[in-house]
Design a protein around this motif. Structure first.
Motif, PDB file in Angstrom:
ATOM      1  N   ARG A  69      40.309  38.015  49.168  1.00  0.00           N
ATOM      2  CA  ARG A  69      41.506  37.927  50.018  1.00  0.00           C
ATOM      3  C   ARG A  69      41.227  38.213  51.490  1.00  0.00           C
ATOM      4  O   ARG A  69      42.128  38.107  52.318  1.00  0.00           O
ATOM      5  N   THR A  70      39.983  38.541  51.849  1.00  0.00           N
ATOM      6  CA  THR A  70      39.643  38.722  53.261  1.00  0.00           C
ATOM      7  C   THR A  70      39.185  37.420  53.911  1.00  0.00           C
ATOM      8  O   THR A  70      38.823  37.419  55.085  1.00  0.00           O
ATOM      9  N   GLY A  89      35.552  35.192  41.714  1.00  0.00           N
ATOM     10  CA  GLY A  89      34.874  36.434  41.383  1.00  0.00           C
ATOM     11  C   GLY A  89      34.836  36.590  39.874  1.00  0.00           C
ATOM     12  O   GLY A  89      35.824  36.297  39.196  1.00  0.00           O
ATOM     13  N   PHE A  90      33.712  37.014  39.333  1.00  0.00           N
ATOM     14  CA  PHE A  90      33.637  37.265  37.891  1.00  0.00           C
ATOM     15  C   PHE A  90      32.730  38.461  37.621  1.00  0.00           C
ATOM     16  O   PHE A  90      31.838  38.783  38.414  1.00  0.00           O
ATOM     17  N   THR A  91      32.994  39.111  36.504  1.00  0.00           N
ATOM     18  CA  THR A  91      32.307  40.355  36.159  1.00  0.00           C
ATOM     19  C   THR A  91      31.677  40.255  34.779  1.00  0.00           C
ATOM     20  O   THR A  91      32.283  39.701  33.854  1.00  0.00           O
ATOM     21  N   LYS A 147      37.204  46.858  33.060  1.00  0.00           N
ATOM     22  CA  LYS A 147      36.879  45.883  34.098  1.00  0.00           C
ATOM     23  C   LYS A 147      37.979  45.712  35.141  1.00  0.00           C
ATOM     24  O   LYS A 147      37.818  44.971  36.106  1.00  0.00           O
ATOM     25  N   ARG A 148      39.114  46.395  34.966  1.00  0.00           N
ATOM     26  CA  ARG A 148      40.242  46.224  35.891  1.00  0.00           C
ATOM     27  C   ARG A 148      39.844  46.471  37.333  1.00  0.00           C
ATOM     28  O   ARG A 148      40.106  45.643  38.218  1.00  0.00           O
ATOM     29  N   ASP A 149      39.213  47.590  37.602  1.00  0.00           N
ATOM     30  CA  ASP A 149      38.912  47.953  38.984  1.00  0.00           C
ATOM     31  C   ASP A 149      37.794  47.097  39.570  1.00  0.00           C
ATOM     32  O   ASP A 149      37.768  46.850  40.780  1.00  0.00           O
ATOM     33  N   LEU A 208      36.891  42.586  43.510  1.00  0.00           N
ATOM     34  CA  LEU A 208      36.566  41.185  43.788  1.00  0.00           C
ATOM     35  C   LEU A 208      37.765  40.461  44.412  1.00  0.00           C
ATOM     36  O   LEU A 208      37.613  39.694  45.365  1.00  0.00           O
ATOM     37  N   GLU A 209      38.959  40.717  43.887  1.00  0.00           N
ATOM     38  CA  GLU A 209      40.154  40.110  44.477  1.00  0.00           C
ATOM     39  C   GLU A 209      40.321  40.556  45.928  1.00  0.00           C
ATOM     40  O   GLU A 209      40.635  39.743  46.815  1.00  0.00           O
TER      41      GLU A 209
END
Length: 329
Positions: free
Chosen positions: A321-322, A300-302, A309-311, A316-317
């Motif tokens: 993780r699903t 994942g990248f933003t 950008k933390r949230d 994305l994490e």
């Protein structure tokens, strides 16, 4: 006498049945509240302003690794204990710190609401409190993060995409919110993204041969080479001959992970565009998918210039993780 005996037995059986029926019932708990990655710190305001408050900030407001600018792990709200009542007690993640003759450091689950984690730290002196904070902080942060990840996943599973690109290409399922769209689907590469106010959030997947990263001494540099080669092939920049690479100035942070029931490596760092001033954070999972003789890579990248950008990265994490591996894939 016989009738009395029969009556006694009947009453005895009724009592037994009644006891079974009135077994321990689950206590009703209201749903917990709070923004993602918010932490309610309940402690005396004088303690908060002093060295104990500094110690808490050192752990719980430490910068998140892998972001271009320093952003804290949690957005902290501090309140004194006398304010902690009513609806405030429904906060999902709570750190309770109290000066007390009893020295304790432990984590409680679902005390006032559900889901909820409350880390409790008590001590008589500064050294007692500081030592207990140091000893519990790692477990508390991991516990808070788990409950926050679960909450983020619960929120976006209300509306999931029906796109099957990940399943068709890699035999996996991901809980991706419906606003994400497939931007690219090629052999061994899938890219989904979503528009955000000042940029995009992106998810990519591809597979590497099972024997990739065989040398531990070159593991980090091999990850960088992999990302750069994939970026050059699939992730173009705004102009010709520009493409995504791993930031050259800093190596990514590497951690062990468990994803989709499989061992994995987690890499966090900053991407940039070769030859053009664009950059942002990324999180990459390299998953040991031995059953399919491959290393499955999820990233994942933003891109969100001038934005926190933390949230974004946390969402994305939570999505990555699903991942579930379909049987027979």
């Amino acid at each position: 006498m016989k009738k009395f005996g029969t009556l006694s037995i009947t009453i005895f059986l009724m009592v037994i049945i009644s006891c079974k029926d009135s077994g321990k019932k689950e206590r009703f708990l209201p749903p917990s509240t709070g923004g993602i990655n918010s932490l309610m710190v309940v402690m005396d305001s004088e303690l908060w302003k002093g060295g104990i408050g500094d110690k808490i900030r050192e752990h719980f407001a430490a910068p998140v690794l892998g972001l271009p600018q320093g952003e804290p792990k949690f957005t902290i709200t501090q309140i004194p204990p006398q304010i902690f009542k009513g609806a405030i007690t429904y906060s999902r993640s709570v750190l309770f710190v109290e000066q007390d003759t009893l020295s304790r450091a432990h984590i409680k689950t679902d005390v006032y609401a559900k889901p909820q984690k409350i880390a409790v730290i008590k001590g008589e002196t500064y050294n007692d409190l500081a030592g207990n904070i140091d000893s519990l902080a790692g477990r508390a942060i991991a516990s808070f993060k788990r409950v926050e990840i679960n909450e983020a996943q619960r929120r976006f599973t209300r509306s999931l995409t029906k796109e099957k690109a990940f399943e068709e290409e890699f035999g996996i399922s991901l809980n991706v919110p419906s606003l994400y769209k497939v931007g690219k689907h090629e052999k061994n590469f899938v890219w989904m993204d979503i528009q955000i106010p000042k940029g995009t959030m992106n998810i990519v997947a591809y597979a590497m041969p099972w024997n990739s990263f065989a040398n531990d001494s070159t593991f980090v540099s091999d990850i960088v080479k992999m990302r750069d080669s994939i970026g050059k092939k699939y992730v173009p920049g705004p102009y010709e001959k520009t493409f995504m690479i791993t930031e050259k100035a800093f190596s990514p942070y590497i951690f062990p992970a468990q994803i989709g029931g499989k061992k994995a490596a987690e890499a966090r760092g900053v991407w940039e565009i070769s030859g053009y001033p664009m950059a942002g954070p990324f999180i990459t999972y390299i998953i040991n998918d031995k059953e399919n003789n491959r290393k499955l890579v999820l990233e994942g990248f933003t891109f969100a210039p001038s934005e926190e950008k933390r949230d974004y990265m946390f969402e994305l994490e939570a999505i990555l993780r699903t991942v579930k591996f379909n049987q027979g894939s």
